[in-house]
Design a protein around this motif. Sequence first.
Motif, PDB file in Angstrom:
ATOM      1  N   MET A  99       0.822  -1.214   0.000  1.00 45.52           N
ATOM      2  CA  MET A  99       0.000   0.000   0.000  1.00 45.52           C
ATOM      3  C   MET A  99       0.857   1.265   0.000  1.00 45.52           C
ATOM      4  O   MET A  99       0.329   2.374  -0.037  1.00 45.52           O
ATOM      5  CB  MET A  99      -0.980  -0.019   1.172  1.00 45.52           C
ATOM      6  N   ASN A 100       2.185   1.092   0.101  1.00 42.03           N
ATOM      7  CA  ASN A 100       3.144   2.193   0.002  1.00 42.03           C
ATOM      8  C   ASN A 100       2.898   3.273   1.053  1.00 42.03           C
ATOM      9  O   ASN A 100       3.028   4.462   0.785  1.00 42.03           O
ATOM     10  CB  ASN A 100       3.117   2.806  -1.403  1.00 42.03           C
ATOM     11  N   ARG A 101       2.566   2.838   2.249  1.00 35.34           N
ATOM     12  CA  ARG A 101       2.385   3.786   3.345  1.00 35.34           C
ATOM     13  C   ARG A 101       2.351   3.019   4.668  1.00 35.34           C
ATOM     14  O   ARG A 101       2.198   1.798   4.700  1.00 35.34           O
ATOM     15  CB  ARG A 101       1.089   4.598   3.184  1.00 35.34           C
ATOM     16  N   GLY A 172     -10.383  12.575  -2.601  1.00 33.23           N
ATOM     17  CA  GLY A 172      -9.381  13.152  -3.487  1.00 33.23           C
ATOM     18  C   GLY A 172      -8.011  12.502  -3.391  1.00 33.23           C
ATOM     19  O   GLY A 172      -7.111  12.848  -4.162  1.00 33.23           O
ATOM     20  N   ASN A 173      -7.852  11.566  -2.449  1.00 33.14           N
ATOM     21  CA  ASN A 173      -6.581  10.842  -2.313  1.00 33.14           C
ATOM     22  C   ASN A 173      -6.706   9.463  -2.955  1.00 33.14           C
ATOM     23  O   ASN A 173      -7.579   8.673  -2.572  1.00 33.14           O
ATOM     24  CB  ASN A 173      -6.205  10.688  -0.835  1.00 33.14           C
ATOM     25  N   LEU A 174      -5.842   9.178  -3.912  1.00 35.01           N
ATOM     26  CA  LEU A 174      -5.865   7.886  -4.585  1.00 35.01           C
ATOM     27  C   LEU A 174      -4.958   6.924  -3.816  1.00 35.01           C
ATOM     28  O   LEU A 174      -3.748   7.122  -3.742  1.00 35.01           O
ATOM     29  CB  LEU A 174      -5.387   8.039  -6.029  1.00 35.01           C
ATOM     30  N   LEU A 175      -5.571   5.899  -3.223  1.00 31.66           N
ATOM     31  CA  LEU A 175      -4.844   4.990  -2.344  1.00 31.66           C
ATOM     32  C   LEU A 175      -4.904   3.566  -2.858  1.00 31.66           C
ATOM     33  O   LEU A 175      -5.944   3.103  -3.332  1.00 31.66           O
ATOM     34  CB  LEU A 175      -5.454   5.023  -0.931  1.00 31.66           C
ATOM     35  N   GLU A 176      -3.774   2.864  -2.715  1.00 37.78           N
ATOM     36  CA  GLU A 176      -3.787   1.426  -2.947  1.00 37.78           C
ATOM     37  C   GLU A 176      -4.494   0.758  -1.775  1.00 37.78           C
ATOM     38  O   GLU A 176      -4.250   1.093  -0.612  1.00 37.78           O
ATOM     39  CB  GLU A 176      -2.358   0.882  -3.071  1.00 37.78           C
ATOM     40  N   ASP A 252     -22.560   5.214  -0.443  1.00 35.63           N
ATOM     41  CA  ASP A 252     -23.142   6.115   0.552  1.00 35.63           C
ATOM     42  C   ASP A 252     -22.107   6.506   1.604  1.00 35.63           C
ATOM     43  O   ASP A 252     -22.111   7.627   2.102  1.00 35.63           O
ATOM     44  CB  ASP A 252     -24.331   5.432   1.227  1.00 35.63           C
ATOM     45  N   GLU A 253     -21.189   5.606   1.905  1.00 37.35           N
ATOM     46  CA  GLU A 253     -20.185   5.870   2.927  1.00 37.35           C
ATOM     47  C   GLU A 253     -18.991   6.653   2.393  1.00 37.35           C
ATOM     48  O   GLU A 253     -18.504   7.578   3.043  1.00 37.35           O
ATOM     49  CB  GLU A 253     -19.709   4.552   3.541  1.00 37.35           C
ATOM     50  N   CYS A 254     -18.477   6.292   1.209  1.00 39.72           N
ATOM     51  CA  CYS A 254     -17.193   6.857   0.773  1.00 39.72           C
ATOM     52  C   CYS A 254     -17.271   7.734  -0.470  1.00 39.72           C
ATOM     53  O   CYS A 254     -16.296   8.400  -0.820  1.00 39.72           O
ATOM     54  CB  CYS A 254     -16.206   5.730   0.504  1.00 39.72           C
ATOM     55  N   ARG A 255     -18.435   7.740  -1.157  1.00 42.01           N
ATOM     56  CA  ARG A 255     -18.561   8.479  -2.428  1.00 42.01           C
ATOM     57  C   ARG A 255     -17.448   8.079  -3.400  1.00 42.01           C
ATOM     58  O   ARG A 255     -16.901   8.904  -4.125  1.00 42.01           O
ATOM     59  CB  ARG A 255     -18.545   9.995  -2.188  1.00 42.01           C
ATOM     60  N   CYS A 256     -17.110   6.799  -3.370  1.00 43.43           N
ATOM     61  CA  CYS A 256     -16.053   6.280  -4.221  1.00 43.43           C
ATOM     62  C   CYS A 256     -16.633   5.241  -5.172  1.00 43.43           C
ATOM     63  O   CYS A 256     -17.831   4.928  -5.111  1.00 43.43           O
ATOM     64  CB  CYS A 256     -14.943   5.655  -3.367  1.00 43.43           C
TER      65      CYS A 256
END
Length: 378
Positions: A99-101, A172-176, A252-256
């Motif tokens: 996940m590089n973090r 707005g953050n693109l995460l693995e 509904d939770e993440c708008r993703c």
Amino acid sequence: MSQTTLRRKFAAGLTALATAAGLVVGAPALVGAQATEQGSSASLGSAGSAGAPPAAPAFRPAGGNEDPRGNRGVLRPGCWYDEQARSWVQFCNVWSPSMNRDIKVQVQPARFNGNAGLYLLDGLRARDDWNAWTRDAQAHRIFLQDNITLVMPVGGQVSFYSDWDRPINLGGNLLEYKWETFLTRELPVYLERHFGVSRTNNAIAGLSMGGSAAATLAAKHPTQFKQVSVFSGYMNPTAPGMYTMIPLAMFDECRCDPFAMWGLPGSPRWGEHDPLLNADRLRNIPMYVTAGSAIPGQYDQPSSLQAVFNTFNGIILEGLSRGSTLAFQNTMNAAPNKATFNYRTTGIHGWGYWNDDLIAARSAQILPEMNAFAWAGY
């Protein structure tokens, strides 16, 4: 459109989906029949957000020396004590190459340096600052005197603790999102090195989204997980209606984009994460599986309009969980298995009930299967 109107439409959609899925009997009966997780809006995840139902009541463990071997009084690399939860719980930053973090994990070391671990998974609303098992429930108090290390990953909102097909866009953050890889390959190395947790002597438990994920991870990694507990899980995500219900709740939770997880409904990846379809791989693993009746009980006393809304959503969601759990049980019982099913006569989707479930699972299966009773350290 106002937020209130949106919530009403979403609740109506949940009722229609539950009825269409055939998981509960008739929408009118839902108010007196079954439920799932509740929060400030309908969800398949934990209820640890603003407007959520009350947390579980305080748990008082047996007395005694909490750190007889000095195991808990030592901060590990990258860790600091959780000043709110206390009970020797540490926050630890664990690097995840996939996940590089850094991924934050809350850990309560075993009382007697035992090598058993218990992974506790959160729900759909998993937060980035703590695991709800230490705030909305009392896991760290329940196991305070036991010889088992609690492992509580922080984060994983809407993840189903799985490896996603594509990165997720969160605010707005693109995460693995590679949670399965982290929990089964990366985190075990850290835990073995710094907390003495064996890579092959673990139990795993979760509620709602985390319950489904616990069963799936145990099915796919039986050498790591020797016991699994599922509280109000969604045990058949490929059932009719769930292809709609799960993406709707996630959005509904993440708008993703919910289809960044396992692809479009009907893809093989959905089946890979369906506990019912993995029943053959779970029959040799001791399981403790619960679901409520969706009839409001001792922890459901709404005193505001928001609380009434939460209770209604909890009724609907636990109904979905109950129906899928019954279907899972029927499939499991088609052949010999080691699962125990416990259906509460009351209770909707809420932390008070999951806290009680964890207490019951602790004595019924977790400690016996892991040989992690307090006396096991002497």
